[in-house]
Design a protein around this motif. Sequence first.
Motif, PDB file in Angstrom:
ATOM      1  N   TYR A 414       3.425   3.093  -4.218  1.00  0.00           N
ATOM      2  CA  TYR A 414       4.791   3.327  -4.667  1.00  0.00           C
ATOM      3  C   TYR A 414       5.183   4.751  -4.316  1.00  0.00           C
ATOM      4  N   SER A 415       6.471   4.969  -4.244  1.00  0.00           N
ATOM      5  CA  SER A 415       6.974   6.309  -3.959  1.00  0.00           C
ATOM      6  C   SER A 415       7.014   7.126  -5.240  1.00  0.00           C
ATOM      7  N   GLU A 416       7.056   8.419  -5.073  1.00  0.00           N
ATOM      8  CA  GLU A 416       7.120   9.285  -6.248  1.00  0.00           C
ATOM      9  C   GLU A 416       8.441   9.119  -6.977  1.00  0.00           C
ATOM     10  N   THR A 418      10.116   6.380  -7.302  1.00  0.00           N
ATOM     11  CA  THR A 418      10.010   5.165  -8.110  1.00  0.00           C
ATOM     12  C   THR A 418       9.223   5.437  -9.382  1.00  0.00           C
ATOM     13  N   TYR A 639       0.219  11.232  -7.394  1.00  0.00           N
ATOM     14  CA  TYR A 639       1.300  12.214  -7.405  1.00  0.00           C
ATOM     15  C   TYR A 639       1.026  13.376  -8.341  1.00  0.00           C
ATOM     16  N   SER A 785      10.112   0.186  -5.287  1.00  0.00           N
ATOM     17  CA  SER A 785       9.670   1.148  -4.284  1.00  0.00           C
ATOM     18  C   SER A 785       9.886   0.547  -2.904  1.00  0.00           C
ATOM     19  N   ASN A 789       5.522   5.572   1.844  1.00  0.00           N
ATOM     20  CA  ASN A 789       5.390   6.589   0.818  1.00  0.00           C
ATOM     21  C   ASN A 789       4.092   7.354   1.025  1.00  0.00           C
TER      22      ASN A 789
END
Length: 798
Positions: A414-416, A418, A639, A785, A789
């Motif tokens: 997942y992206s940060e 998100t 992250y 997301s 990423n």
Amino acid sequence: MKKVFTSLFFTLTIAGFVKAQDIQNNPASNHGNKFEQLGTILNTPNEQRTASGAPGAKYWQQRADYDIKCELDEKNLKLTGAETITYYNNSPDPLDYIWLQLDENQHNNFDNANYQQSSVMPRGAGTLQLDRAEKSNVDNGYGDKITSITDALGKSLPYVVNKTMMRIDLSTPLKPGAKMIFTVKWNYKISDRMSIGGRGGYEYFPGDGNYLFTMTQWYPRLCVYSDFQGWQNHQFTGRGEFALTFGNYKVQMTVPADHIIGATGECINYAAVLSPAELARYNKSKTAKEPVEIVTLDEAKKKEGAPSTAKKTWVFQATNVRDFAWGSSRKFIWDGMGQSVEGKTVMCMSYYGKEAYNLYRKFSTKLVAHTVKSYSSFTFPFPYPVAQSVEAANGMEYPMICFNYGRTEKDGTYSESTKNGMIGVIIHEVGHNYFPMIVNSDERQWTWMDEGLNSFMEYLAEELWDNKYPSKKGAAYTIVDYMKLPKNELEPIMSNSENIVRFGPNAYTKPATALNILRETIMGRKLFDYAFKEYAKRWEFKHPTPADFFRTMGDASGENLDWFWRGWFYGTEAVDISLDSVKVAKADLNGKMPQFNRKPGKVDAPAVNEFDDISKIRNREDKNIKFYVDKDTSVHDFYYKYDRGLAAVDTMKFNNMAKELATPQRSATAEAMTDEDKTKYAGKYFYQLDFSNKGGLVMPIIVEFTYTDGTKQVDRIPAQIWRLNEKHASKFYVQDKEVASIKLDPMRETADIDETNNYWGKMPEPSKFQIFKQKVNAAAARGQSAGVNPMQVSGSGK
């Protein structure tokens, strides 16, 4: 004591004089406006609501108890229900009729509130957009279908449906102190929330052929009848949410046998609806230190592939709540753990599909627990036994349950953005249990009392989760772009939600920012926190108004804050305090005036936030604060390391913060004076700072002096300096050291919209502004997301 005066001759340097704009409330006066008391703007104190902001001796409110039975028809996407309501008239007024809300009518093309907005023809449109725009002359079938309304003896009661409101007419008035019992039977076609919109409905997953139901605002509900407004029967347009009556609930929900339900309150028949293994895990979760999977990922996947045709009935009870909502799906993974809140265990639980597993399994329940614990410390102990988060690609709150977003890529990464969005929305929606579910304000009239107060509390809880969390509202600088907009795009915070052009900044961000400024800059944490907690305790399980909040904050703190409410909540003016000129003087001892040569520095931005705001700094300095991520290392993910430069991935670089470099201090030559005079005056520097209020909103003036030896000093001038002249102010300083530069609002804590007039001397070098082409993924669900990423790049799956 006798004073001896020595005459001094001053030589002056005047820098950067700028003429202030003529911004006044009353053209005939430059004072006597902004610092006048709110007076008759607020409602008159009475026996129900006192001048101190507390409930009065004769305060009253209505009550409505519900006994509801309903059945979810998954095949035909229909809900059928019957509710028996016991309504208590605690008011001093006889009631000839009562009003109920029919929020499902929002989806009907005839019975919706019909609040239309201007629209234009697009250059191109998708079929869903065209279907929404097309006005059909045929009923689309959505909305509540009332089949009967009867009294306790089974006699039909007459009623009238007016769009999203229903009036039930009584043959004899309901007297003060009396109660009435009546039954409403109804049904409605469940809407596709992803295409039609709205808070309740279903989401269909074509990949596995299953549904996720969010049953919200789903039953006819009593409107509030209050001392300050009478019936709150304003139409539901989809924006202004609702005002509701407290009561007790018993709700029976019949659903497919393989569904899992999360709902307001406590389930009283888990033994009948859960398998022995699930029940054992649930009991274990009550005392677990880590969330326990009550329904596992593998079990949820298995049910997705073999839907049941049988049915089960779940029974929930809730005491002293203003609403009831539930989610139902065979897709649900379910985890939970108990959280101690001031000696009481609160069951914190989460429900989510496999699409959100890697995010929700790690964070959701812990965020629920963190939120109820944090909010309790600022208000009152969480009074309910349960707090729940449901992943449903949206964000909406109800008592003890809320619906949030946050889904991963198919590979589990997942992206940060998100992750951070999910953290923020869970804290925000769980936090709504306090405002307005318990401190029960009228959201339809004063959205800020719901969203604004809760956004402020969300900011406090986010800060306590992780000092590096990139909060989007709360810090003063985050509202600047909104505050500088043209006046025709702004409304006061004290506006009805239906009439606000820029709803998010007005209802959420500006009031949250205002309260944080009040806490950090105007009152200080100690005074503010005491007063805010007093307001929460006074109005717990009651119906406050803005006047009750404003009055309590002043009453409990001893601060006269009318000027602040007047400017921030009743006006649209912005903060723009200009340092117009600096007069520099030194005792004329035949020496040269101080020189003011400065060199630019670099911008040193923090790793996550663009600015390290005053709350973050104070939180780090407070030895009593322990951030959640430091206490519980299990929430560390990729992250956490990425933000701290510990992950093997390239990170963005930021410029250093502007630093004023000192110049060599020039000595002064004394003129003929006594030794005592020489000692007293020879080393003094005299400054007059002239300010103008260009924005119109009166605020404290925060002045940072940087001396030639590199040291700094901050002077905080209270807002009352503008009392006798709301446009211009001056301040005279006697300094022991030579000043190299002066800067207003160095910590960006007043939301000043123009920082270019805040400096005396050369402006700092501008930072780099990055421009990029944004990729839009219109097909993704909210909080999904999307795209490559850093987790994927690094090969990390955690």
